[in-house]
Design an enzyme around this catalytic site. Sequence first.
Site, mmCIF file in Angstrom:
data_model
loop_
_atom_site.group_PDB
_atom_site.id
_atom_site.type_symbol
_atom_site.label_atom_id
_atom_site.label_comp_id
_atom_site.label_asym_id
_atom_site.label_seq_id
_atom_site.Cartn_x
_atom_site.Cartn_y
_atom_site.Cartn_z
ATOM 1 C CG ASP A 37 -1.984 1.026 0.938
ATOM 2 O OD1 ASP A 37 -3.029 0.526 0.630
ATOM 3 O OD2 ASP A 37 -2.023 2.136 1.473
ATOM 4 N NE ARG A 42 -6.091 1.465 3.855
ATOM 5 C CZ ARG A 42 -6.793 1.886 2.986
ATOM 6 N NH1 ARG A 42 -6.030 2.428 2.087
ATOM 7 N NH2 ARG A 42 -7.937 1.483 2.868
ATOM 8 C CE1 TYR A 68 3.334 -0.745 -5.686
ATOM 9 C CE2 TYR A 68 4.483 1.161 -5.521
ATOM 10 C CZ TYR A 68 3.224 0.604 -5.416
ATOM 11 O OH TYR A 68 1.977 1.187 -5.365
ATOM 12 N NE ARG A 91 -18.108 -0.537 -12.440
ATOM 13 C CZ ARG A 91 -19.351 -0.704 -12.410
ATOM 14 N NH1 ARG A 91 -19.953 -0.300 -13.488
ATOM 15 N NH2 ARG A 91 -19.995 -1.646 -11.666
ATOM 16 C CB VAL A 125 -11.744 -3.068 -14.351
ATOM 17 C CG1 VAL A 125 -12.876 -3.664 -15.363
ATOM 18 C CG2 VAL A 125 -10.564 -4.447 -14.146
ATOM 19 C CG ASP A 151 -20.470 -6.855 -14.291
ATOM 20 O OD1 ASP A 151 -21.105 -5.971 -13.480
ATOM 21 O OD2 ASP A 151 -19.583 -6.801 -14.828
ATOM 22 C CB SER A 152 -21.031 -13.258 -15.360
ATOM 23 O OG SER A 152 -20.419 -12.713 -16.720
ATOM 24 C CG HIS A 178 -16.810 -3.840 -14.476
ATOM 25 N ND1 HIS A 178 -18.017 -4.614 -13.963
ATOM 26 C CD2 HIS A 178 -16.304 -3.115 -13.457
ATOM 27 C CE1 HIS A 178 -18.092 -4.168 -12.814
ATOM 28 N NE2 HIS A 178 -17.221 -3.543 -12.293
#
Length: 317
Positions: A37, A42, A68, A91, A125, A151-152, A178
């Site tokens: 993060d 956190r 990273y 989105r 996305v 969604d599916s 999406h």
Amino acid sequence: MKVKSRKVAIIGSGMVGSSCAYSMINQSICDEIMMVDRTYDRALAQALDLSHCMDFTHTRTKVYAGSYADCGPMDVIIITAGANPKSGQTRLDLLENAVAITREIVTPIIKSGFDGVFVIAANPVDIVTYMVRQISGFPRHKVIGTGTSIDSSRLKTLLSDVFSIDPRSVNGYAMGEHGESQFVAWSHVTIGGKPILHILSQHRERFQDLDLTDIARKTKDAGWEIFTRKGSTHFGIGSALAFITRSILNDDHKIIAVSAVLNGEYGQSDICIGVPAIIGSDGIKEIVELNLNEEETSLFNASCDIIRSNIAGLAEA
């Protein structure tokens, strides 16, 4: 005998990232989870909290905080970090901030020597997945977005209520973006192997109140319905991320509706969009090309046009 550990890094220790980690721990999907993060404390706090689940699970998953620079040995990197939408936004409204965040994340990960599979959930996305592929230079099969997997799942849940069956007895996909331009490929939705369109034609009186257009709308709007009530959606998408990751690490060859970069499939190229694909150890093994009808093909192409125009806007900015 030395056994290779299955290692996953989750970038973003918020609700989605932590829900994904929790789901993977409870399903014993991997051996190690590294939380990353912007705020190290956190990530560390989430790792500590998650590690306290181990006494209550079947297997031990090592959970720790990292950076990273530590991503080189990972098998899968899950990116959940991104901008959160505000009331009234779509989105796609998150795009500018999302691209900046994506570049900030992916560049140092590649410098770490990472050579595994990227799985992306950050919105929008489809475009973020496309950008990860562009920035990383990875082959398209190693960059996967969650796409229309959630969604599916929402579609199957809605239909399971209508037909009073287990959602896993429903097979079908929401496809495309999406987002607002997604659609349900009704010509390929089946209930227990039987096409839903055949069921409705044979039992008109029984299902006369079933409106497929309304089901598709509810599928599309389900995320916003949750978001407006509690400010986030995280359990469903966290489970979707875990499901995709499990298919990679176990080489399950599951067919999942994901954001994939197309190269001629469905007549489209250089675009990332939600389509069913076979997911295995190398990422996307194969994109499944459904024989869409004329209306579905038109909706799919329109969704591609929306995504492509937004990508073009980034190039011009």
